[in-house]
Design an enzyme around this catalytic site. Structure first.
Site, short mmCIF file in Angstrom:
data_model
loop_
_atom_site.label_atom_id
_atom_site.label_comp_id
_atom_site.label_asym_id
_atom_site.label_seq_id
_atom_site.Cartn_x
_atom_site.Cartn_y
_atom_site.Cartn_z
N GLY A 32 0.69 -1.18 0.02
CA GLY A 32 -0.07 -0.01 0.14
C GLY A 32 0.80 1.31 -0.03
N HIS A 82 11.28 0.25 -0.55
CA HIS A 82 11.04 -1.15 -0.15
C HIS A 82 12.07 -1.91 0.66
CE1 HIS A 82 7.37 -0.64 -2.56
NE2 HIS A 82 8.02 -0.56 -3.69
#
Length: 313
Positions: free
Chosen positions: A68, A128
């Site tokens: 998300g 990430h």
């Protein structure tokens, strides 16, 4: 179109074009034992990133792919605009003279970190990466990090559809093939369970706030309010409602072509909880339940994920 948005869309188009000319075997490369998409990251970038100097007022969003991060990026960029006395979504809210960079810290060229030194504060970054692969200066300077986590079954389901829709990642003929790779650490950005385990070591630090995809979905207004408080951004009720409205899935999907170009359709697919039930069979459930139990159950992040609520068939 806002200059920053154009930079974002152009960068994505360039990566997709580069990946389209690659052989499937060339799409991923390994760096320090973790796989990354070759059209998106490079060894040179990772080496340059090590000496990146973070500022104490930087704003960082950390999340594994398909947790998300695009959604929370919208919330955070709107909150930053408000903190600068600007109205989110207005053309005038972005200074066209600002040098803009692709927000993902590990994506781009090796010279981007030099250019980022010229960016005004607060700089907004997304990553990430696991914590041990981030620049040391982020933790030394106690930069505030919003850590976003999502139930692993929905991460896997979303990643499967994402991989099959995007040229920069290997595609899969079957869900079974993907699931095998997901569970055997053959994914871009590494194993999700290891990602959670590594971030769990930092979860008690006061400069890190953890939110789950599910809690933001359940009560967006409360989540936005808590995030704003963490970053020290005062909000009026009107501003709060504006951010909540702009970050709804319907609103983001509707604007996706403008904000993400052709990539928008791939990113904003369903935006729901429990889509994993459309893919997981008993065998998949057993394997993932076992992996969760072994790697993360009982930890702070494991408890926050509410696995029994969101991941039990």
């Amino acid at each position: 179109m806002e200059k920053s948005r154009k930079t974002f869309v152009d960068a994505i188009d360039k990566m997709i074009a580069a990946a389209s000319s690659m052989h499937p075997d060339e799409l991923l490369f390994s760096y320090n034992g973790i796989l990354y998409p070759a059209a998106v990251c490079s060894r040179e970038v990772f080496q340059a990133l090590e000496s990146f100097e973070a500022r104490s007022d930087d704003v960082i969003l950390a999340g594994y792919p398909k947790s998300g991060t695009n959604w929370l990026s919208q919330i955070l960029t709107d909150l930053i605009a408000i903190s600068q006395k600007k109205t989110p979504g207005r053309e005038s809210s972005v200074n066209a003279e600002d040098v803009q960079e692709f927000p993902y810290l590990e994506v781009g060229d090796a010279e981007k970190y030099e250019r980022m030194m010229k960016l005004p504060s607060p700089r907004f970054m997304v990553t990430h990466l696991r914590p041990e692969n981030l620049p040391k200066s982020i933790f030394k300077n106690k930069v505030k990090i919003l850590l976003l986590i999502r139930n692993p079954k929905d991460v896997a389901a979303s990643f499967y559809h994402f991989s099959n829709g995007l040229a920069t990642l290997p595609s899969y003929e079957t869900w079974d093939d993907f699931f095998t790779d997901f569970m055997t650490k053959k994914m871009a950005w590494g194993c999700y369970f290891e990602y959670l385990s590594e971030w769990n070591k930092y979860a008690d630090q006061e400069n890190i706030m953890t939110v789950t995809y599910e809690e933001v979905k359940e009560n967006p207004a409360l989540a936005v309010k808590n995030i704003a408080t963490f970053f020290g951004i005062p909000l009026t009720e009107e501003q709060l409602q504006l951010v909540v409205e702009r970050c709804s899935f319907q609103s983001m999907k509707k604007n996706s072509e403008k904000t993400h170009g052709t990539f928008g359709n791939i990113i904003f697919r369903k935006g729901c909880v429990s889509d994993w039930k459309n893919l997981f069979l008993e065998d998949h459930n057993q394997k993932m339940d076992k992996a969760f139990e072994e790697h993360i159950a009982g930890t702070k992040l494991g408890k926050k994920l509410k696995y029994d609520l969101y991941c039990k068939a």
